[in-house]
Design a protein around this motif. Structure first.
Motif, short mmCIF file in Angstrom:
data_model
loop_
_atom_site.label_atom_id
_atom_site.label_comp_id
_atom_site.label_asym_id
_atom_site.label_seq_id
_atom_site.Cartn_x
_atom_site.Cartn_y
_atom_site.Cartn_z
N ASP A 152 0.87 -1.18 0.00
CA ASP A 152 0.00 0.00 0.00
C ASP A 152 0.90 1.23 0.00
O ASP A 152 1.71 1.40 0.91
N THR A 153 0.78 2.06 -1.02
CA THR A 153 1.62 3.25 -1.13
C THR A 153 1.09 4.43 -0.31
O THR A 153 1.64 5.52 -0.37
N ASN A 154 0.02 4.20 0.43
CA ASN A 154 -0.49 5.20 1.37
C ASN A 154 -1.02 6.46 0.67
O ASN A 154 -0.82 7.57 1.15
N ALA A 170 -3.33 -4.73 3.92
CA ALA A 170 -2.07 -4.46 3.24
C ALA A 170 -0.96 -5.22 3.97
O ALA A 170 -0.81 -5.10 5.18
N ARG A 173 3.21 -1.52 4.07
CA ARG A 173 2.88 -0.12 3.78
C ARG A 173 4.18 0.63 3.54
O ARG A 173 5.19 0.31 4.16
N THR A 174 4.14 1.61 2.66
CA THR A 174 5.39 2.29 2.29
C THR A 174 6.11 2.89 3.50
O THR A 174 7.32 2.94 3.52
N GLU A 175 5.36 3.30 4.50
CA GLU A 175 6.04 3.89 5.67
C GLU A 175 6.84 2.85 6.45
O GLU A 175 7.69 3.18 7.25
N GLU A 176 6.57 1.56 6.19
CA GLU A 176 7.31 0.49 6.87
C GLU A 176 8.63 0.17 6.17
O GLU A 176 9.46 -0.51 6.73
#
Length: 177
Positions: A152-154, A170, A173-176
């Motif tokens: 998930d690119t958020n 997801a 996630r990109t923040e991960e």
């Protein structure tokens, strides 16, 4: 061995690894696909083709996604031809059949009215394409249990799909990363 609620138990070497180790290895694999323009530069994007064409990454990704399938799942659905690699890997891991939704021809494979399905996609951004695919599945009589994405690119997919009343999971996630 991991106990699965699906009719086909998981039985591959990844089963003997604790989920935390599998997750850490998958996360590192995904980090390794980040595209950089120059040494030391911040990553610009994920190389999706690397995630879907390298067997070590694809296998870990499929195992991680298969673990997150709702127990009532009877079929997996690929939203486009681009998603066939991932949905086929998850199908092999879970033992579940799959079909492909195509814009021109409709459905490639079986899809039955009332059948509980999971829409599997590699990447979601705003969620508009996945939302449209879910709507098409519902109009064909399928019961969409969840939308399962590898990354998930958020950019709003969770909100859009939630507003549509769809469960959304997801894996990463990109923040991960």
């Amino acid at each position: 061995m991991i106990v699965s609620s699906h009719p086909f138990p998981l039985s591959n070497p990844l089963d003997v690894q604790p989920p935390g180790i599998r997750w850490a290895e998958l996360r590192q694999d995904v980090l390794n696909t980040l595209v950089r323009n120059a040494p030391g530069e911040e990553p610009r994007m994920l190389d999706l083709s690397a995630m879907l064409t390298r067997p070590a990454i694809l296998r870990r990704l499929a195992a991680t996604l298969a673990e997150r399938l709702p127990p009532a799942t009877e079929r997996l659905v690929a939203p486009s031809a681009a998603g066939v690699t991932l949905v086929a890997a998850v199908a092999l891991e879970s033992g579940l059949p799959f079909c492909l939704l195509t814009p021109a021809d409709g459905v490639f494979g079986d899809l039955f009215p009332g059948e509980p399905v999971v829409l599997v996609t590699a990447v979601t951004a705003t969620g508009s394409a996945v939302s449209a695919t879910a709507s098409a599945l519902i109009s064909r009589g399928a019961r969409v249990l969840t939308v399962l994405t590898a990354l998930d690119t958020n950019l709003g997919a969770a909100e859009r799909l939630g507003a549509q009343g769809l469960d959304y999971i997801a894996c990463i996630r990109t923040e991960e990363v």
